[in-house]
Design an enzyme around this catalytic site. Structure first.
Site, PDB file in Angstrom:
ATOM      1  N   ASP A  42       2.462  18.682 -14.857  1.00  0.00           N
ATOM      2  CA  ASP A  42       1.928  19.821 -15.601  1.00  0.00           C
ATOM      3  C   ASP A  42       1.002  19.389 -16.736  1.00  0.00           C
ATOM      4  OD1 ASP A  42       3.308  21.520 -13.945  1.00  0.00           O
ATOM      5  OD2 ASP A  42       4.971  21.844 -15.332  1.00  0.00           O
ATOM      6  N   GLU A 113       0.186  27.498 -25.313  1.00  0.00           N
ATOM      7  CA  GLU A 113       0.612  28.076 -26.580  1.00  0.00           C
ATOM      8  C   GLU A 113      -0.083  27.419 -27.755  1.00  0.00           C
ATOM      9  OE1 GLU A 113       2.420  24.450 -26.063  1.00  0.00           O
ATOM     10  OE2 GLU A 113       3.337  26.079 -24.898  1.00  0.00           O
ATOM     11  N   ALA A 150       1.457  32.485 -19.105  1.00  0.00           N
ATOM     12  CA  ALA A 150       1.493  31.231 -18.344  1.00  0.00           C
ATOM     13  C   ALA A 150       2.296  30.163 -19.060  1.00  0.00           C
ATOM     14  CB  ALA A 150       0.073  30.737 -18.086  1.00  0.00           C
ATOM     15  N   ASN A 156       7.816  27.543 -25.080  1.00  0.00           N
ATOM     16  CA  ASN A 156       8.351  28.820 -25.534  1.00  0.00           C
ATOM     17  C   ASN A 156       9.762  29.056 -25.010  1.00  0.00           C
ATOM     18  OD1 ASN A 156       8.076  31.774 -26.473  1.00  0.00           O
ATOM     19  ND2 ASN A 156       8.385  32.009 -24.266  1.00  0.00           N
ATOM     20  N   LEU A 157      10.007  28.760 -23.747  1.00  0.00           N
ATOM     21  CA  LEU A 157      11.337  28.939 -23.160  1.00  0.00           C
ATOM     22  C   LEU A 157      12.335  27.972 -23.781  1.00  0.00           C
ATOM     23  CD1 LEU A 157      13.142  30.340 -21.083  1.00  0.00           C
ATOM     24  CD2 LEU A 157      12.356  28.682 -19.380  1.00  0.00           C
ATOM     25  N   SER A 158      11.910  26.741 -24.028  1.00  0.00           N
ATOM     26  CA  SER A 158      12.793  25.761 -24.669  1.00  0.00           C
ATOM     27  C   SER A 158      13.185  26.200 -26.075  1.00  0.00           C
ATOM     28  CB  SER A 158      12.108  24.394 -24.732  1.00  0.00           C
ATOM     29  OG  SER A 158      11.835  23.907 -23.436  1.00  0.00           O
TER      30      SER A 158
END
Length: 253
Positions: A42, A113, A150, A156-158
């Protein structure tokens, strides 16, 4: 004839695969290409998307990294056919403008981000405004981030932020290790929102700002908004679209 450019994360395995693809498909330069194939993870995908942003060339990733959330499964066979049959996802970056302690204004784009971080042992103190109205006068924290859909499954999830549907006209505003107010867990904003962060006591509590992999230190103010004048196109094999991956991520345990 489909013209293909291959970029790699320069690992031994990815370089060997690129050589085999070159023998089979007669690869071309980035400037000549109709499609860009990224062999890596990624991180390489983000770097490649930034490179092609102004040329608008679609990017198809094949995983030679660790997570590979933005990548397809590697195969040397029928590559041209896979590219033509792939599903397209169009995403738009965030534009970050910073004012630093020297008085300079600098800009950068972020596909995932924009993040603000404390630079020393001292917690950051951030004021957060949305569309010119102060919504949080002081957030004491390790930092905060504003994420695109995206990027909502990445850092952000972490940081315990919400996962956003890929085509939703939304942005996720998420604190990083908030100390006060303790119960504030962030906000979901319109993608038309203009978000401004102001660093309080910036000399005592220095803050850096990061747009994907571009970092500016000693920032006083950071303004972020979605930039529809730029965009990138990701390619995925049928049935494995980015929309499907983001949806599936919400049901993982």
């Amino acid at each position: 004839m489909t013209k293909i450019c291959v970029v790699t994360n320069e690992t031994q395995a990815a370089e060997a695969a690129a050589a085999r693809l070159r023998d089979r498909y007669g690869l071309v330069s980035l400037k000549e290409a109709d499609f860009v194939v990224a062999l890596g993870g990624d991180g390489l995908m983000l770097q490649t998307l930034h490179k092609v942003m102004d040329s608008d060339k679609p990017v198809y990733g094949m995983n030679f990294g660790s997570v590979g959330f933005l990548m397809n499964t590697f195969s040397e066979d029928t590559l041209a056919e896979r590219l033509l049959a792939s599903q397209r996802t169009r995403i738009y970056p965030l534009a970050m403008e910073v004012l630093d302690a020297s008085g300079q204004r600098r800009t950068a784009l972020a596909i995932n981000e924009v993040s603000l971080f404390r630079s020393t042992y001292q917690a950051a103190k951030l004021q957060i405004s949305v569309d010119g109205e102060v919504r949080l006068d002081e957030l004491i924290c390790d930092g905060a981030l504003l994420s695109t859909p995206a990027g909502s499954t990445a850092y952000n999830l972490s940081a315990h932020g919400p996962i956003l549907p890929i085509e939703a006209p939304l942005l996720a505003l998420t604190p990083i290790s908030p100390f006060r107010p303790r119960r504030w867990r962030g906000a979901i904003l319109s993608n038309r929102a203009v978000v401004k962060f102001v660093a309080h006591e910036a000399q005592k509590r220095p803050v850096s700002a990061v747009a994907d992999n571009v970092e500016f230190q000693n920032v006083l103010e950071v303004t972020v908004r979605e930039d529809r004048s730029h965009g990138v196109t990701l390619l995925f094999d049928p049935g494995t679209s980015l929309e499907e991956r983001v949806l599936s991520e919400q049901f993982r345990f």
